[in-house]
Design an enzyme around this catalytic site. Structure first.
Site, PDB file in Angstrom:
ATOM      1  N   LYS A 258       0.925  -1.203  -0.095  1.00 35.58           N
ATOM      2  CA  LYS A 258      -0.053  -0.099   0.049  1.00 35.58           C
ATOM      3  C   LYS A 258       1.088   1.224   0.000  1.00 35.58           C
ATOM      4  CE  LYS A 258      -0.340   0.177   5.168  1.00 35.58           C
ATOM      5  NZ  LYS A 258      -1.080   0.073   6.310  1.00 35.58           N
TER       6      LYS A 258
ATOM      7  N   TYR B 128      19.293  28.265   8.327  1.00 36.71           N
ATOM      8  CA  TYR B 128      18.189  29.139   8.743  1.00 36.71           C
ATOM      9  C   TYR B 128      18.002  29.138  10.360  1.00 36.71           C
ATOM     10  CZ  TYR B 128      15.927  29.546   4.051  1.00 36.71           C
ATOM     11  OH  TYR B 128      15.479  29.813   2.966  1.00 36.71           O
TER      12      TYR B 128
END
Length: 353
Positions: free
Chosen positions: A33, A250
């Site tokens: 899946k 950052y």
């Protein structure tokens, strides 16, 4: 060509399936899946079709992708049908629906099938997510049998804490399951990936191999002999030398504590490497241990090359794979390997074996 890529080792996938089937000792579903947990459902199904007893997906659209690709093995629909029409499509394409709530019983009552189809009847034994309560399973089994649309009924449950070998919940779920289905005919299925590896008491007629197929060991000791199927890798594209006390990335989350060689790598969270991954998370550069330095950006990340003096532009960087277990990266990102693997995108996929 941008060097970010996901290498998929299909020989490793087959190895892991064989290991699971041998450990379980009976028939084994290959759960593919969510696009085979991010690895490519069609490619993985083709690699396993000569070996897998059957496949499992979440819902019928995932199954139809496999059928359209020529996959012929039976396919289990873990979420079951969403309508009477889907029951009829399941019959037409040799799909085995899971039945786990009363609305699905009504769909089978209403269906007009040319011949009965096999179904899997799910019990809730403690997961409290899907499945009939133990006191209701006998009536559900009888209703399916009497509908005229159902052949063999496999009885199944799902284990909530099988990846915790010291916790008694799995034993309690097995006892609940055995008591609830006493006297009912049909094969049994309890084992998910961790139960296949660590709970022989759950081994029955069918196992369901999911995350273990892809080499992410679900047991805490990570000693099951699984092989990594996906290697997420890229290259160093530039190098910067900075003094101690230099902020990187950052938010200046990482600040160098020594003169440092920083390697810029073409890989970011838009490729599926988690933004939340902590500084110091292991990577491998040209086969040597290194570490993440600074916050992951959308397209780029930075690694500390100080202890890999021969590394430079063009050096191969393994973000996870045989040298860097994906479980370690997932832990550093505050998540699990399932989510990390399912989120890989934009990187180029290459299949081997």
């Amino acid at each position: 060509m941008r060097p970010a890529r996901a290498l998929i080792d299909l020989d490793a996938l087959r190895h892991n399936y064989r290991l699971a089937r041998a450990r379980h000792g009976a028939r084994m579903l290959a759960v593919i899946k969510a696009n085979a947990y991010g690895h490519g459902a069609v490619q993985c199904a083709r690699a396993l079709e000569d070996e897998a007893d059957a496949f499992a997906v979440a819902f019928i659209d995932e199954a139809m992708v496999l059928r359209e690709a020529g996959i012929l093995r039976p396919i289990l629909l873990l979420e079951g049908p969403f309508s009477t029409e889907e029951v009829q499509r399941a019959a037409a394409f040799d799909l085995w629906p899971v039945v786990h709530h009363a609305g699905q019983l009504a769909m089978f009552d209403a269906a007009d099938l040319p011949q009965p189809i096999d179904v899997w009847l799910k019990l809730n034994t403690g997961m409290n997510r899907a499945g009939f309560e133990p006191e209701d399973v006998r009536a559900a089994w009888l209703r399916l049998r009497d509908s005229g649309n159902v052949g063999e009924i496999t009885l199944m449950t799902h284990l909530a804490r099988a990846d915790e070998p010291q916790v008694i919940t799995t034993d309690e779920q097995v006892a609940t399951f055995d008591a609830a289905i006493a006297g009912l005919e049909g094969p049994r299925s309890l084992s998910n990936s961790p139960a296949t590896l660590g709970w022989p008491s759950t081994h029955a007629d069918w196992g369901r191999a999911g995350i273990l197929l892809y080499g992410a060991d679900p047991m805490p000791d990570e000693a099951s002999g699984l092989r990594a199927v996906m290697t997420l890798e890229s290259e160093v594209i530039s190098v910067r030398e900075v003094p101690a006390g230099t902020p990187v990335g950052y938010g200046a989350r990482f600040v160098t504590s020594r003169p440092t060689r920083l390697g810029l790598v073409a890989m970011g969270y838009a490729d599926g490497y988690p933004r939340s991954t902590r500084d110091g998370t292991p990577v491998a550069v040209d086969g040597m241990p290194a570490r993440l330095a600074g916050r992951v950006s959308m397209d780029l990340l930075t690694v500390d090359l100080t202890d890999v003096p021969g590394a430079g532009p063009g050096s191969r960087v393994e973000l996870w794979g045989p040298q860097v277990p994906v479980n370690r990266v997932a832990q550093a990102a505050g998540t699990i390997a399932y989510e990390v693997l399912c989120n890989v995108k934009r990187a180029r996929f290459e299949y081997r074996g």
